[in-house]
Design a protein around this motif. Sequence first.
Motif, PDB file in Angstrom:
ATOM      1  N   GLU A 145       0.861  -1.186   0.000  1.00  0.00           N
ATOM      2  CA  GLU A 145       0.000   0.000   0.000  1.00  0.00           C
ATOM      3  C   GLU A 145       0.894   1.231   0.000  1.00  0.00           C
ATOM      4  O   GLU A 145       1.688   1.425   0.915  1.00  0.00           O
ATOM      5  N   ASN A 146       0.791   2.031  -1.039  1.00  0.00           N
ATOM      6  CA  ASN A 146       1.601   3.238  -1.181  1.00  0.00           C
ATOM      7  C   ASN A 146       3.094   2.918  -1.014  1.00  0.00           C
ATOM      8  O   ASN A 146       3.831   3.649  -0.373  1.00  0.00           O
ATOM      9  N   TYR A 152      -4.908   4.794   5.713  1.00  0.00           N
ATOM     10  CA  TYR A 152      -5.154   5.356   4.395  1.00  0.00           C
ATOM     11  C   TYR A 152      -6.652   5.468   4.170  1.00  0.00           C
ATOM     12  O   TYR A 152      -7.428   4.666   4.657  1.00  0.00           O
ATOM     13  N   GLU A 185       0.832  12.150   2.323  1.00  0.00           N
ATOM     14  CA  GLU A 185       0.764  12.408   0.883  1.00  0.00           C
ATOM     15  C   GLU A 185      -0.477  11.775   0.267  1.00  0.00           C
ATOM     16  O   GLU A 185      -1.060  10.851   0.822  1.00  0.00           O
ATOM     17  N   ASP A 186      -0.836  12.288  -0.914  1.00  0.00           N
ATOM     18  CA  ASP A 186      -1.846  11.656  -1.755  1.00  0.00           C
ATOM     19  C   ASP A 186      -1.135  10.639  -2.647  1.00  0.00           C
ATOM     20  O   ASP A 186       0.027  10.843  -3.022  1.00  0.00           O
ATOM     21  N   TYR A 187      -1.834   9.562  -2.979  1.00  0.00           N
ATOM     22  CA  TYR A 187      -1.284   8.570  -3.902  1.00  0.00           C
ATOM     23  C   TYR A 187      -2.434   7.860  -4.606  1.00  0.00           C
ATOM     24  O   TYR A 187      -3.533   7.775  -4.069  1.00  0.00           O
ATOM     25  N   ASP A 223      -4.460   4.575  -6.037  1.00  0.00           N
ATOM     26  CA  ASP A 223      -4.542   3.127  -5.840  1.00  0.00           C
ATOM     27  C   ASP A 223      -4.458   2.441  -7.206  1.00  0.00           C
ATOM     28  O   ASP A 223      -4.227   3.102  -8.234  1.00  0.00           O
ATOM     29  N   THR A 239      -7.586   8.450  -5.982  1.00  0.00           N
ATOM     30  CA  THR A 239      -6.655   9.133  -5.094  1.00  0.00           C
ATOM     31  C   THR A 239      -6.970   8.804  -3.641  1.00  0.00           C
ATOM     32  O   THR A 239      -8.091   8.987  -3.174  1.00  0.00           O
ATOM     33  N   TRP A 271      -2.485   9.084   2.528  1.00  0.00           N
ATOM     34  CA  TRP A 271      -1.644   8.291   3.422  1.00  0.00           C
ATOM     35  C   TRP A 271      -1.407   9.114   4.685  1.00  0.00           C
ATOM     36  O   TRP A 271      -0.996  10.266   4.616  1.00  0.00           O
TER      37      TRP A 271
END
Length: 175
Positions: A90-91, A136, A157-159, A161, A166, A169
């Motif tokens: 994850e991320n 998250y 941060e944004d990330y 999937d 979006t 985290w």
Amino acid sequence: MNLIIETDRLLLREMLHDDAEALFEMDNNTKVHKYLWQKPVTTIEEVHAYIDFVRTQYTANNIGRFSTILKETNELIGWTGLKFVNDHIENGNTNFYDYGYRLNEKFWNNGYASEASKAWLDYGFNQMNLQEVNAYTHAQNGASNHVLQKVGFDFIEDYPDEQGVTLKWWQIKKT
């Protein structure tokens, strides 16, 4: 698991198959799944499979999601808890402790998520001696993002999937 955590209004205890009907009511609700990849459960068997999965985490990791009970009425309002994530990335992370929760819609906006979150963070840092916990959320899930911020998580941060949605985290470190 013999662990029971108690707050002023809540009882946090291991998830049991007796909880399946209440969990089905929660996880069958499209509003509950709005920020959870839009996949509400459709059969009670799916809930029993999830309970089996959670219970294997208790054995493997000595922690997992717990049924969250309103003490005043003995109603199951959802689940909350820490989970050791080692089954996916994850991320860019794996082998980390994740905090998460899911509540039945009829129990939203009562402060239960914050109350349970504080109890779990206290347990994680002071009983399990964790140094950090991650979480998250869907970027547009304002309520969950607010709860995490309110209980002390820092937005990292944004990330995206795997489907390009979006996510945010979050992390909190032991002080």
